[in-house]
Structures are given as C-alpha cells and as structure tokens.
Design a protein around this motif. Structure first.
Motif, PDB file in Angstrom:
ATOM      1  N   UNK A  70      -1.865   2.845  -2.667  1.00 61.67           N
ATOM      2  CA  UNK A  70      -3.000   2.156  -2.949  1.00 61.67           C
ATOM      3  C   UNK A  70      -4.067   3.218  -2.340  1.00 61.67           C
ATOM      4  N   UNK A  71      -4.129   3.434  -1.001  1.00 58.64           N
ATOM      5  CA  UNK A  71      -4.915   4.204  -0.381  1.00 58.64           C
ATOM      6  C   UNK A  71      -4.859   5.653  -0.814  1.00 58.64           C
ATOM      7  N   UNK A 129       0.385  11.947   3.274  1.00 57.26           N
ATOM      8  CA  UNK A 129      -0.181  11.010   2.303  1.00 57.26           C
ATOM      9  C   UNK A 129       0.935  10.051   2.233  1.00 57.26           C
ATOM     10  N   UNK A 168      -4.246   6.473  -3.677  1.00 55.25           N
ATOM     11  CA  UNK A 168      -5.030   6.227  -5.276  1.00 55.25           C
ATOM     12  C   UNK A 168      -6.502   6.275  -4.960  1.00 55.25           C
ATOM     13  N   UNK A 169      -6.738   5.589  -3.745  1.00 58.54           N
ATOM     14  CA  UNK A 169      -8.350   5.537  -3.456  1.00 58.54           C
ATOM     15  C   UNK A 169      -8.829   6.950  -3.247  1.00 58.54           C
ATOM     16  N   UNK A 192       1.890   7.860   4.456  1.00 59.57           N
ATOM     17  CA  UNK A 192       1.725   6.982   5.629  1.00 59.57           C
ATOM     18  C   UNK A 192       0.305   6.445   5.536  1.00 59.57           C
ATOM     19  N   UNK A 193       0.124   4.939   5.708  1.00 58.97           N
ATOM     20  CA  UNK A 193      -0.844   4.214   6.107  1.00 58.97           C
ATOM     21  C   UNK A 193      -1.175   4.148   7.294  1.00 58.97           C
ATOM     22  N   UNK A 209      -7.408   9.603  -4.200  1.00 60.26           N
ATOM     23  CA  UNK A 209      -7.548  10.241  -5.520  1.00 60.26           C
ATOM     24  C   UNK A 209      -8.939  10.213  -6.311  1.00 60.26           C
ATOM     25  N   UNK A 251       3.002   1.377  -3.566  1.00 62.74           N
ATOM     26  CA  UNK A 251       2.113   1.508  -4.687  1.00 62.74           C
ATOM     27  C   UNK A 251       1.009   2.489  -4.279  1.00 62.74           C
ATOM     28  N   UNK A 258       0.811  -1.165   0.002  1.00 56.26           N
ATOM     29  CA  UNK A 258       0.124  -0.097  -0.015  1.00 56.26           C
ATOM     30  C   UNK A 258       0.855   1.352   0.135  1.00 56.26           C
TER      31      UNK A 258
END
Lengths: 324, 324
Positions: free
Chosen positions: A128-129, A281, A131-132, A283-284, A134, A126, A123
């Motif tokens: 991913x969070x 943005x 992107x979601x 960090x997850x 966005x 890449x 995540x």
C-alpha cells in the motif's frame, strides 16, 4: 485534588518528557505540581539534586533508565509511574527492594498496537505504501507494470509472544483468514498451535509478528537463523521492541532477499534507523508510534493521573506492576 | 484442448490487454489461439475487421467498452469473458438481445479487495504511509512531533453496498471493534443497521467504505452533501469504481478540511489522479490494484480459462452473468 494553589499540590518529578504531556500537560498541572527539568534553567543533574531528597512520586517514560544508581539519588521516592507498557527500562527488583511501587500503562495500548501490527502486515503484503508512492510519482499513466502483491488470507502467521497484544493480533488476522500459531514461554488456553521454540515457529510460518516483551531472554531472539528458517517469502512485523531482533542481521537478510519484507515500528537504536532500510521498497517504517492515537493518549492521561492520585490518597494503584 | 497445433485451437479475440496475460499468457496460449491486436502490425480497427466476422469468443477487461455499435462488428460472437468483477463497461441487455453469453470474474477478487479496503482505512486512520515518509525523510531524529493518529476500534463504519466485498469488509472490521451499518437497495439478512439512503448513513457514520457496483443509480452517489453529512472527522474509502464519487467535490472537501481523509484505489478518470490529491498527506492513493495479488491472478487465469473451455465444450459457464 481540586486546590488551585500550586504550592499545595503534591509534587511529581517528570523525567523523559512523556509525549502525552504535550497534549494533557495543562490538565495534569491542575492536580499535581510537576517538576519538569526541561523547563528549568538548571542542568538536568543539578535539577535532580535539588528535588531528589524530598520527591515521593515520579512520572517517567520508556526512555528513562531506572537502574540502582539512578534510584539511589531519590531516597524519598515511593512510586514510579511509567507511561510505557514495556518495563525493560526499569530494574524492578531494585524498586521492590527499595519499597518503591511501580505502575505502567498496563494494556491500554494493546488495541492500537495490534491494529498497527495488522496495518503494517497488510501494507507490506499488499504494497500500500509503495502504491501510494507509485501514484504520487506519476508512474500510473506511464504504463509502468505495477508489481503483483500478496494475498493476506491463508497466510501462516506466527505470533512471537501471546500476551494482550498477541491475542488481539490473532483475533484480527483470523477475520482475514490467516492461520495463527504462536511461540511463548508456556502454552496458553487458546486454539492456536503452540511452539516453544521460535526457530521451529519460523519454519512453520510465512509471517512472524513480534509482540513479546523485551527481556534478557528475548534480546536478539530473532536472528539470522530464525530469519532463514522463515524463508524467502517470509515477512517480519515488529511492534514490540527493536532489540528483540538482531537488526544488523535483519537488514542483511532483507537486502539479500533472504526474506521478502518487513514492517517495523521499532528499531534497535531509536530514533536512528539503519540507512540501508531507507531505500528498500519492501519495508514499511514507522517511528515507534503504534501505540499513539488520540484515544490512547486520553486513556493514558487518565490512567497516569489516576495512579498518582491513588498513591497520594493511599489507595491501590490502578495499574500496579509492583505494589508493596 | 491439449492439441499443440495452434491452428486447431479455438480462436479467442483479446481486447483491452488483460493484465493477467502478462503473467499467464503462455499457459493460456496452450489451449486457445489468442487473437491479440497489440501484437499485430494492423491498426486496431483493421485487426478487428479481419477477425470480427468469424470469431465466436472474446476475452476483454474492464476497460473495453462493450456497447451496441461495438457489438455490431462481431456477428458470430457467442461469448464474452471479462476479467473484471464490475460490469459497468458492458451493455448487458444488448448482449442478451444478441444471444451473447457473458462471464465475469465473479467474486474471486472479493477477499483481496476487502483486505485492501481495510488496509487503506487503517493506513489513513493510523497514518502508516505518512509515518513511512516521516522516517524515510529523516525527521524522526530531528525531534519533530509526530501527529497523533486515530483509533480504529469504536469507529462507526458505513458500507455503501453490501455485496460479496461489503460483507467481507464488515467481518474484518468487526474484529477491530468497529461498529458496522450499511446502505443498500434493499435490506439484507444481516445484524447491521440498514439505511436506505446514503445521506442518512453518512450522518450516522465516521467512515464510508464504497463497495457497490457502478450503475446509473450509483454514479456520483457520493457528492458534496453526503461528504458534509459525514463531517470533519469523516473518512472515505473507495475500492469500487471512481465515478461513484463526485471526485471534484471530494477533492474540494479534502482540501477545505470538510472531511478528514480518504483512501482511494479508484478514480474518475484513471489513470489520471487529480493533481491536488498528490500533495495531501491525509490521503492514501493506490492505482486500482485492490484486486491484484499473485493468488487472485492465478484464480483469475483458471476461471477465465475454465469459462472459455466450458463455452467451447458446450458446457455451462463457470461464472455466468447472462447465459442464454
């Protein structure tokens, strides 16, 4: 243990409100008389005083601080079953001294925690969070250039700790083409390069995945020096325990671009997460749920229940930590 | 090709504004005279008319519709290099008829796309993006019960298509303990169970990962019947092309709880994403970036550049699709 009469069921005091009781409490209550302070009208201290003289078994969670003064309240206690895999909340030598057996979650969370470690790493790399967010914020049709993400394969991943979880993280990341090495108290019979020192590991790696136990030796093991050694492209994943990282120094490094990103399931002062992380943005963030799946909770219920049944039937505990 | 004089460099018309030129445009311009309509004051049609008679080489992206009427404008065209792995935007038999060679991105995106497929699946099962929102919205300290997520291991994953990407997804998910099977036009020499029919695959699986090419045969291959066969616990991952799924039926199934969740990098009408998906918390959405990493863009630049150099030096293309 099939007797329906609650009065004849063996008593178990439950402290720390283990989450899985929200899902398996009813099944549990068929075999044990659960003494639950949160359902009592008495204040916690008084509730404990009422039952502490006689109760032999305790079910607790990782949030219950089991130290000598706490234990001194329970003179009849013979077994503590904790729903956590980690034991940093318990004074094990005091338990041993008092002749109290301890059982924990053993390795039943290892797969789920390893899956989450890998999920957090993919995540962060890449995005991913991000992107979601966005897409959900409607930026895609607005011709905003999406930032390039980073390849998983070829990344040099250092595992801090190579127990049950670390080995499973290694197996998964090898399938992605990552290059694994590890730091541990001692060298293990594995094909991965071993570094006795975490700072040295950090200099050789792009990613650190924290999967060791929290002990006096590992508290703040990951500090500013280690993070600087990891470097500006570096990523930290923590699915172990918050205090293994000096969180203040981690936050500074993330904000100043001294490392590239982080995937964090655990924090120093849970459930409080440093305010500064909430707006980053790269960090997850996850609320200490890496171990938390429907399947692991079913397993946990069976293991906790099995340990308590074993105790009351004078059989060996299923997942003993100390079994004097 | 090291001549600095732009007039002597071979001409390449660039259509579709391939993203990687934003990162490697300058390097590209050292070897080729790039004819870029978006930098011209002429309208696109007029720009094409101006150069179409003489230009021999074209660089395009997956968004450029290469059909007979488009091709009829370029009588001198001898090579088309597309930055996409998919070829659904091109009429290949017309290219063959006209003696135009075609090169594509080959398999250079396969690892990144496979990584993203796995990342999306872990994310949907383990609710990672949802967890991040939970923490950022401050719900953790408010004692909100976090929903249980689902274990990755043991899940029955059906791969729709088993090319370069599908094989890499399989390898990765095997390391998590997933059970792999696949649907494909024909059986392949792999140890995974083969189902010639996607509906049959769906009845046997918990998860479908779409990794086939978009063709007339695969358009709307995943429809309501397939989704109902997958069932209420089912999850769909699509990193291939949007129109392989009947998106309207997918949205309905997601909203009505006929399947459990989805991880979608591609959509039928990109960059437009169905409004209904934006408010669902059991989907993870990504703006067609599964192939997009710093590393893959470096590889893409080298491959695209290498194909064009090969063409102008009368050497075989590096990643030919048709090389008459």
């Amino acid at each position: 243990m099939a007797e329906p009469n609650n009065k004849e069921l063996p008593e178990v005091i439950v402290l720390g409100i283990p989450w899985f009781l929200k899902f398996y409490g009813q099944q549990f209550s068929q075999n044990f008389k659960l003494l639950k302070p949160w359902e009592s009208s008495l204040p916690l201290e008084q509730f404990i005083t009422t039952h502490a003289q006689s109760v032999k078994a305790m079910l607790c969670s990782g949030g219950t601080r089991v130290n000598p003064s706490f234990l001194s309240q329970f003179p009849s206690l013979r077994v503590i079953v904790t729903t956590s895999a980690g034991l940093n909340h318990m004074d094990l030598s005091e338990c041993r001294r008092l002749g109290i057996s301890v059982a924990n979650a053993g390795t039943i969370f290892s797969e789920d925690v390893a899956d989450c470690a890998v999920g957090l790493l993919i995540d962060v790399l890449r995005k991913i969070t991000a992107a979601d967010g966005f897409v959900r914020n409607g930026l895609w049709p607005m011709n905003v250039v999406y930032p390039l993400s980073s390849k998983v394969g070829g990344r040099k991943v250092g595992l801090v700790g190579l127990g049950s979880i670390g080995l499973k993280v290694a197996k998964r990341l090898e399938a992605f083409g990552c290059i694994i090495s590890y730091q541990s108290r001692k060298k293990k019979p594995v094909p991965y390069p071993f570094y006795p020192d975490v700072h040295q590991l950090a200099t050789k790696c792009d990613v650190l995945v924290i999967c060791c136990a929290l002990t006096d030796q590992t508290r703040h093991l990951i500090n500013k020096e280690v993070l600087l050694a990891l470097g500006k492209e570096g990523i930290i994943i923590n699915i172990a325990r918050g205090p293994i990282i000096n969180e203040m120094e981690l936050v500074q490094c993330l904000m100043q671009g001294e490392i590239a990103g982080a995937g964090l399931d655990v924090f120093e002062n849970e459930p409080n997460v440093p305010e500064e992380l909430l707006s980053l943005d790269n960090v997850v963030l996850s609320p200490h749920v890496a171990y938390l799946t429907e399947e692991s909770f079913q397993d946990l219920y069976e293991l906790m229940s099995g340990n308590l049944e074993a105790f009351f039937f004078n059989k060996p505990l299923l997942s003993p930590v100390l079994d004097d």
